[in-house]
Design an enzyme around this catalytic site. Sequence first.
Site, PDB file in Angstrom:
ATOM      1  N   SER A   1       0.851  -1.188   0.000  1.00  0.00           N
ATOM      2  CA  SER A   1       0.000   0.000   0.000  1.00  0.00           C
ATOM      3  C   SER A   1       0.886   1.237   0.000  1.00  0.00           C
ATOM      4  CB  SER A   1      -0.885   0.012   1.247  1.00  0.00           C
ATOM      5  OG  SER A   1      -1.508   1.271   1.422  1.00  0.00           O
TER       6      SER A   1
ATOM      7  N   LYS B   1       2.439  -2.298   6.428  1.00  0.00           N
ATOM      8  CA  LYS B   1       2.789  -2.231   5.011  1.00  0.00           C
ATOM      9  C   LYS B   1       4.201  -1.672   4.811  1.00  0.00           C
ATOM     10  CE  LYS B   1      -0.949  -4.029   3.335  1.00  0.00           C
ATOM     11  NZ  LYS B   1      -0.924  -5.334   2.658  1.00  0.00           N
TER      12      LYS B   1
END
Length: 205
Positions: free
Chosen positions: A135, A162
């Site tokens: 992400s 992430k």
Amino acid sequence: MLITGGNKGLGLETARRLGEQGWTIFLGSRDERRGRAAADKLSDGGANVVMVPLDVTSDESVTDAVRLVREHTDRLDVLINNAGTPGKGITPVDATADEIHSVYDTNVYGPVRVTHAFLPLLQAADHPRVVMVSSAGGSFAVVTDPQQAVSKMHELAYTSSKAALNMITIRYAQAIPQVKFNCITPGEVANHKFTATDMNTTPAS
């Protein structure tokens, strides 16, 4: 090709598109009922799909998944670590270690668990690839850009998980050059938009 979290959202759409291109899809799904329904739908569309019960937070489940995939093939060309969780969006002020751990178990330890288990099958392929679905929320540059929506998401677990996944991907790539490792963001950084999925409460149609 194995796709974790393949029964819905980005995983299912990835399976659909690549299935149309002739790839054999091992569709990993924690929920076996939903996984079989998704696999049946793809098969009805002409794809070659094998449903694989797979909970990325469970060593036993991952081991069973490897055993099942080996019943069909002696190599794996592509692994897409797609399964993920957004957590509960708890702010840094209120976040606890338990909350962060539950998100990391899926978003960080899950890809490591699955990659490690399937590495022998990947190394047996001619041009193996591993794709980590990350992400932009894991990017320091994006999170600190006030023009990006994620900069206003004051939560701790998801974005930090992430960021960890991004670093893990780099370290894998450096250590195992015969396997091509990539991480991708499904969001539109240039247009400051999120992808429509149930993870961000805007289900894709």
